[in-house]
Design a protein around this motif. Structure first.
Motif, PDB file in Angstrom:
ATOM      1  N   UNK A  40      -1.242  -2.724   5.326  1.00  0.00           N
ATOM      2  CA  UNK A  40      -1.537  -1.306   5.409  1.00  0.00           C
ATOM      3  C   UNK A  40      -0.091  -0.804   5.550  1.00  0.00           C
ATOM      4  N   UNK A  41       0.733  -1.042   6.604  1.00  0.00           N
ATOM      5  CA  UNK A  41       1.642  -0.201   7.404  1.00  0.00           C
ATOM      6  C   UNK A  41       2.861  -0.741   6.270  1.00  0.00           C
ATOM      7  N   UNK A  42       2.949  -1.274   5.229  1.00  0.00           N
ATOM      8  CA  UNK A  42       3.939  -1.665   4.336  1.00  0.00           C
ATOM      9  C   UNK A  42       3.769  -0.878   3.416  1.00  0.00           C
ATOM     10  N   UNK A  43       2.981  -0.922   3.216  1.00  0.00           N
ATOM     11  CA  UNK A  43       2.536  -0.004   1.336  1.00  0.00           C
ATOM     12  C   UNK A  43       1.733   1.400   1.683  1.00  0.00           C
ATOM     13  N   UNK A  44       1.962   1.829   0.579  1.00  0.00           N
ATOM     14  CA  UNK A  44       1.786   3.294   0.703  1.00  0.00           C
ATOM     15  C   UNK A  44       0.852   3.332  -0.869  1.00  0.00           C
ATOM     16  N   UNK A  45       0.585   1.775  -1.531  1.00  0.00           N
ATOM     17  CA  UNK A  45      -0.717   1.993  -2.728  1.00  0.00           C
ATOM     18  C   UNK A  45      -2.192   1.560  -2.085  1.00  0.00           C
ATOM     19  N   UNK A  46      -2.880   1.116  -2.727  1.00  0.00           N
ATOM     20  CA  UNK A  46      -4.506   0.914  -3.035  1.00  0.00           C
ATOM     21  C   UNK A  46      -4.110  -0.260  -2.550  1.00  0.00           C
ATOM     22  N   UNK A  47      -5.430  -0.370  -1.595  1.00  0.00           N
ATOM     23  CA  UNK A  47      -5.354  -1.910  -1.207  1.00  0.00           C
ATOM     24  C   UNK A  47      -6.183  -2.394  -1.665  1.00  0.00           C
ATOM     25  N   UNK A  48      -6.248  -3.628  -2.261  1.00  0.00           N
ATOM     26  CA  UNK A  48      -7.444  -5.045  -3.656  1.00  0.00           C
ATOM     27  C   UNK A  48      -7.047  -6.188  -2.087  1.00  0.00           C
ATOM     28  N   UNK A  49      -8.431  -6.066  -1.861  1.00  0.00           N
ATOM     29  CA  UNK A  49      -9.024  -7.464  -1.027  1.00  0.00           C
ATOM     30  C   UNK A  49      -9.529  -8.091  -1.888  1.00  0.00           C
ATOM     31  N   UNK A  71      -6.224   3.820   7.815  1.00  0.00           N
ATOM     32  CA  UNK A  71      -5.208   3.946   7.484  1.00  0.00           C
ATOM     33  C   UNK A  71      -4.301   4.311   5.908  1.00  0.00           C
ATOM     34  N   UNK A  72      -5.938   4.135   5.046  1.00  0.00           N
ATOM     35  CA  UNK A  72      -4.936   3.491   3.666  1.00  0.00           C
ATOM     36  C   UNK A  72      -5.057   5.267   2.855  1.00  0.00           C
ATOM     37  N   UNK A  73      -6.443   5.653   3.515  1.00  0.00           N
ATOM     38  CA  UNK A  73      -6.810   6.808   3.430  1.00  0.00           C
ATOM     39  C   UNK A  73      -6.589   8.109   4.127  1.00  0.00           C
ATOM     40  N   UNK A  77      -4.899   6.543  -1.072  1.00  0.00           N
ATOM     41  CA  UNK A  77      -5.425   5.609  -1.397  1.00  0.00           C
ATOM     42  C   UNK A  77      -7.051   5.517  -1.180  1.00  0.00           C
ATOM     43  N   UNK A  78      -7.090   3.844  -1.610  1.00  0.00           N
ATOM     44  CA  UNK A  78      -8.460   3.261  -1.266  1.00  0.00           C
ATOM     45  C   UNK A  78      -7.944   2.020  -1.013  1.00  0.00           C
ATOM     46  N   UNK A  79      -9.381   1.415  -0.788  1.00  0.00           N
ATOM     47  CA  UNK A  79      -9.848   0.058  -0.313  1.00  0.00           C
ATOM     48  C   UNK A  79     -10.724  -0.082  -1.476  1.00  0.00           C
ATOM     49  N   UNK A  80     -10.346  -1.521  -1.978  1.00  0.00           N
ATOM     50  CA  UNK A  80     -11.313  -2.282  -2.985  1.00  0.00           C
ATOM     51  C   UNK A  80     -11.452  -3.825  -2.620  1.00  0.00           C
ATOM     52  N   UNK A  81     -12.632  -4.343  -2.383  1.00  0.00           N
ATOM     53  CA  UNK A  81     -13.512  -5.145  -2.197  1.00  0.00           C
ATOM     54  C   UNK A  81     -13.396  -5.979  -3.804  1.00  0.00           C
ATOM     55  N   UNK A  82     -12.984  -7.206  -3.372  1.00  0.00           N
ATOM     56  CA  UNK A  82     -13.565  -8.062  -4.894  1.00  0.00           C
ATOM     57  C   UNK A  82     -14.221  -9.247  -4.814  1.00  0.00           C
ATOM     58  N   UNK A  83     -14.611  -9.557  -5.774  1.00  0.00           N
ATOM     59  CA  UNK A  83     -15.168 -11.067  -5.473  1.00  0.00           C
ATOM     60  C   UNK A  83     -16.254 -11.452  -4.059  1.00  0.00           C
ATOM     61  N   UNK A 100     -18.807   3.671   1.840  1.00  0.00           N
ATOM     62  CA  UNK A 100     -16.987   3.646   2.295  1.00  0.00           C
ATOM     63  C   UNK A 100     -15.851   2.707   1.725  1.00  0.00           C
ATOM     64  N   UNK A 101     -16.204   1.868   1.269  1.00  0.00           N
ATOM     65  CA  UNK A 101     -15.532   1.049   0.224  1.00  0.00           C
ATOM     66  C   UNK A 101     -15.913   1.028  -1.332  1.00  0.00           C
ATOM     67  N   UNK A 102     -14.801   0.380  -2.062  1.00  0.00           N
ATOM     68  CA  UNK A 102     -14.750   0.507  -2.986  1.00  0.00           C
ATOM     69  C   UNK A 102     -15.302  -0.970  -3.666  1.00  0.00           C
ATOM     70  N   UNK A 103     -16.553  -1.612  -4.009  1.00  0.00           N
ATOM     71  CA  UNK A 103     -16.531  -3.036  -4.639  1.00  0.00           C
ATOM     72  C   UNK A 103     -16.656  -3.120  -5.878  1.00  0.00           C
ATOM     73  N   UNK A 104     -16.095  -3.912  -6.492  1.00  0.00           N
ATOM     74  CA  UNK A 104     -16.061  -4.569  -7.645  1.00  0.00           C
ATOM     75  C   UNK A 104     -16.497  -5.445  -7.666  1.00  0.00           C
ATOM     76  N   UNK A 105     -17.305  -5.738  -8.907  1.00  0.00           N
ATOM     77  CA  UNK A 105     -17.839  -7.403  -8.845  1.00  0.00           C
ATOM     78  C   UNK A 105     -17.033  -7.672 -10.168  1.00  0.00           C
TER      79      UNK A 105
END
Length: 105
Positions: A40-49, A71-73, A77-83, A100-105
């Motif tokens: 998170x500290x090394x990027x300023x982009x959205x985080x997809x986990x 930190x991401x907010x 930016x956003x944090x996406x949870x996938x799969x 709070x998190x964006x959950x993508x199916x």
């Protein structure tokens, strides 16, 4: 007993993707927190986990994810949870973290 945790990072043009494999629990939480915070500290982009290969996460792990989300907010930016598996998704729903998190199916 923990199966351990593996974390792989992939930097893309518009996001940083993090792939988790194994378990996030009391045994792996310290290294998970350190690695996720470094990412998170090394990027300023959205985080997809990607939870595809994550078999278990406990409340400690959920707390670490919330800390990363804050930190991401800060960078708007956003944090996406996938799969996410149904059993883990249930934890997010019960705790309200699905709001709070964006959950993508």
């Amino acid at each position: 007993m923990s199966d351990g945790l593996k974390i792989r990072k992939e930097m893309l043009e518009h996001s940083t993707n993090v792939y988790l494999s194994g378990e996030v629990d009391i045994y792996t939480s310290k290294s998970f927190k350190e690695e996720l915070n470094n990412i998170v500290d090394s990027t300023k982009l959205d985080l997809v986990i990607d939870f595809k290969d994550l078999s278990y996460i406990d409340s400690t792990g959920l707390g670490i994810l919330v800390g990363a989300l804050k930190k991401v907010k800060q960078n708007n930016k956003e944090v996406y949870i996938t799969n996410i598996k149904d059993s883990i998704k249930k934890l997010f729903v019960i705790t309200g973290l699905d709001k709070l998190f964006i959950i993508k199916e």
